[in-house]
Design an enzyme around this catalytic site. Structure first.
Site, mmCIF file in Angstrom:
data_model
loop_
_atom_site.group_PDB
_atom_site.id
_atom_site.type_symbol
_atom_site.label_atom_id
_atom_site.label_comp_id
_atom_site.label_asym_id
_atom_site.label_seq_id
_atom_site.Cartn_x
_atom_site.Cartn_y
_atom_site.Cartn_z
ATOM 1 N N ASP A 136 32.980 44.714 9.265
ATOM 2 C CA ASP A 136 32.380 45.935 9.977
ATOM 3 C C ASP A 136 32.627 45.472 11.542
ATOM 4 O O ASP A 136 33.141 44.410 11.837
ATOM 5 C CB ASP A 136 30.870 46.029 9.808
ATOM 6 C CG ASP A 136 30.498 47.484 10.035
ATOM 7 O OD1 ASP A 136 31.084 48.166 10.805
ATOM 8 O OD2 ASP A 136 29.399 48.059 9.370
ATOM 9 N N GLU B 274 22.842 55.057 12.830
ATOM 10 C CA GLU B 274 22.872 53.527 12.838
ATOM 11 C C GLU B 274 21.434 53.123 13.310
ATOM 12 O O GLU B 274 20.249 53.949 12.954
ATOM 13 C CB GLU B 274 24.028 52.728 13.282
ATOM 14 C CG GLU B 274 25.334 52.941 12.391
ATOM 15 C CD GLU B 274 26.437 52.139 13.062
ATOM 16 O OE1 GLU B 274 26.152 50.960 12.975
ATOM 17 O OE2 GLU B 274 27.549 52.428 13.124
#
Length: 663
Positions: free
Chosen positions: A309, A514
């Site tokens: 990521d 997020e």
């Protein structure tokens, strides 16, 4: 000697040029007639260590240049959330930018094309004028794998329209706590629903033929893209839903709840897998050799490449980047093949090069990583078609895709309350004197789309892309004689002084993505609660909740006549009106449990303390007005009377039909 047509000669010349180097040497890896496995072996055998490590690097477009692509042999470039070539960039602007980076890769010694990636997670959401589909939680409510497959195909074409061959989607997390800021990226709390929704991969990449070897990446043409199953593994199960945190569970629960969708994704040919920021029982997933190399690559026999990521390697240490060389070693040894750096790539290149040259990391691990990356690039035809063109430009935001998104919206809606059996509120009549549309989310396209839209955290208002708000949809749906009054936050006097037939209230959450979305309170954004309370006391009301997860609703349910969970529907607000006014019936089912209060969390179906406001799977079903009319008249005796009843009912709900009669 017979004459050979010019076009055949040109084709033969091209083949010779493609398959040969500058000195005329035949290059097997450039020959599209050879098997992918042989091409990979041939190319890998020609590469230096520097070229191999370059292939393992993915950088953000903001630091990419033609010279950097050439000199560092960069394997991949990405657009982070909202990273675009220009404000309101066209498909052609995107193609031109990406082709420039690609030209840099192609003039490197071996001419290995780079792969460009982007987070097209609910449509091509970073791009102005693209079709924005409902976020995954809404798609989970549809329980319709064929629908998500079609959405995947539409998204792939729009992504290809901008010259991009790779998307970081789908997210196949299983959200076990709605306090998690990424819960809307999950299809639901039940792994079986998430497994079924992996059919989106077949839309994004195409369907592998029946004799295709499972576990091997598959991309089926120029209108398809490489997909990415994420975030491996357990990201939806962290303590208190804290993003990037720790999932505390035994191996059995990890494998039975969070892992099954990965097995399905691999079976369906997914090309890449992205590793989660989160930890499992205290061990960072980016450094988990047993689960990446052992289980993913070994047990599940995944043959594509594993990608980190965004700055995920940095976050192995605490604080991030505090012991970077050790983090690089841990990530690569664990089995990560491509690293999303995304900015300071020279540090990564230097550290990994040193680790290999000093025999800390064996070159066989580097070869495994590069072999996987090349396998994906060859499979998707990147060597034969490295440069994009404008052939799909008209597909970006096309009407056909918007119609599909509208279908997805209406199928995702979950009807949680509808008056009572003898007096349902929905469907709403179109022809009344005056109706009120109100609420923070009634006329706000940004709120309707949620995070990961145009920018990483989403936007506020109606100017950043094209679409239809709920207010706009209502105005289009009602009879032209019906007066639609919009007041975002009406006061008591306004409500009292107008004689509204009913009110449509749209409330919910602001956009987020997020960690910014982690939330312990899960309440409507202000002044939503006050709008619901005051309006529903004064006017018969239907409340449409626009959110990425369940919110606190128990205090208001008794005063609400009809309650609809609309999730984050995207740009096509007309899908909401389709169901409210009865063009289509409600069919969605809750993909997550709707709690009474946050003290109950985490709470999932099957838990011993399960006492929800609305249980997982709840969803009232209604028929469309047309279906209702047809059913009510089909059993009637033949004759004029039922026909007259049918005509009157149709004219009531569809007054526009009277035009035909008057003419």
């Amino acid at each position: 000697m017979s004459k050979v047509p010019v076009r055949i000669l040109l084709w033969m010349c091209c083949c010779v040029w493609v398959c040969n180097g500058d000195d005329g040497e035949y290059l097997l890896y450039k020959d599209p007639k050879q098997k992918v496995s042989d091409r990979v072996v041939d190319l890998l055998g020609r590469m230096t260590l520097e070229e191999k490590i370059g292939q393992m690097v993915q950088i953000d477009r903001s630091v990419a240049t033609v010279n950097i692509m050439r000199d560092y042999f960069i394997g991949s470039v990405l657009s982070g959330g909202g990273s675009a070539p220009l404000p309101e960039a066209t498909a052609q602007n995107w193609v031109d930018m990406i082709n420039e980076y690609q030209k840099g890769a192609l003039v490197s010694r071996l001419g290995i094309p780079m792969i460009y990636g982007i987070d097209a997670v609910h449509g091509h959401n970073n791009v102005f004028n693209a079709t924005i589909f409902p976020h995954n939680v809404g798609l989970g409510a549809t329980r319709d794998p064929d629908l998500v497959k079609r959405i995947g195909a539409a998204t792939a074409v729009e992504v290809r329209a901008t010259g991009i061959p790779y998307t970081f989607a789908p997210c196949i997390a299983v959200c076990r706590d709605p306090r998690w800021g990424r819960c809307y990226e999950s299809y639901g709390e039940d792994h079986k629903v998430v497994e079924n929704m992996t059919d989106i991969i077949l839309g994004l990449q195409g369907e592998p033929p029946s004799n295709y070897k499972h576990g091997v990446p598959f991309v089926g043409g120029k209108d398809k893209v490489a997909a990415c199953a994420k975030h491996y593994v357990g990201d939806g199960g962290t303590t208190r839903g804290i993003n990037e945190n720790n999932t505390v569970t035994d191996l059995h629960s990890l494998l039975s709840i969070h892992m099954p969708a990965y097995a399905d994704a691999i079976y369906k040919g997914v090309s890449t897998v992205m590793v989660s920021y989160s930890s499992w029982n205290g061990e960072k997933m980016h450094a988990n050799t047993k689960l990446i190399t052992g289980y993913l690559k070994g047990t599940l026999k995944f043959k594509g490449f594993v990608i980190s990521d965004w700055q995920g390697v940095d976050k192995i240490s605490s604080p991030p980047h505090s012991n970077y060389t050790a983090s690089v070693r841990a990530a690569i040894e664990a089995g990560i093949d491509m690293v999303m750096v995304p900015f300071n790539f020279t540090e990564f290149v230097n550290d990994l090069t040193s680790l290999v040259k000093n025999k800390v990391i064996p070159v066989t691990r580097i070869d495994d990583a590069v072999r996987r990356i090349l396998r994906v690039k060859f499979t998707m035809g990147l060597f034969e078609n490295p440069l994009a063109d404008y052939s799909f430009s008209n597909e970006l935001g096309s009407q056909a895709h918007r119609d599909l998104a509208r279908e997805a919206v209406r199928k995702s809606l979950v009807l949680l309350k509808n008056g009572n059996k003898t007096n349902p509120m929905l469907p709403l009549p179109r022809k009344v004197s005056k109706i009120l549309v109100t609420g923070t989310h009634a006329d706000n396209l940004g709120y309707q789309c949620g995070g990961w839209t145009i920018t990483w955290q989403g936007f506020n208002g109606n100017k950043d892309t094209r679409g239809t708000t709920i207010l706009g949809a209502v105005k289009s749906a009602v009879d032209k004689t019906t007066e639609v009054i919009f007041n975002e936050n009406p006061d008591a006097e306004f409500l009292k002084s107008n004689n509204f037939s009913y009110a449509i209230i749209a409330v919910g959450e602001p956009p987020y993505a997020e960690t910014a979305g982690d939330n312990d309170k899960l309440t409507m954004m202000d002044p939503g609660p006050a709008i619901v309370t005051s309006t529903c006391q004064a006017v018969k009301c239907v409340v449409v909740v626009v959110s990425g997860r369940p919110l606190v609703m128990e205090p208001y349910v008794d005063s609400i006549e009809a309650l609809v969970a609309a999730w984050l529907p995207g740009t096509e607000g007309k899908g909401v009106a389709d169901a409210l006014f009865g063009d289509h019936g409600f069919s969605g089912k809750l993909p997550v449990t709707w709690f009474r209060n946050t003290e109950q969390l985490p709470m999932n179906f099957g838990d011993s303390h399960y006492d929800p406001l609305f249980a997982y799977g709840t969803g009232l079903e209604t028929e469309s007005v047309v279906s209702t009319v047809a059913r009510s008249t089909s059993g009637s005796a033949a004759g004029a009377k039922p026909c007259l009843i049918t005509l009157l009912v149709c004219l009531f709900f569809f007054p526009s039909l009277s035009w035909g009669l008057r003419r």
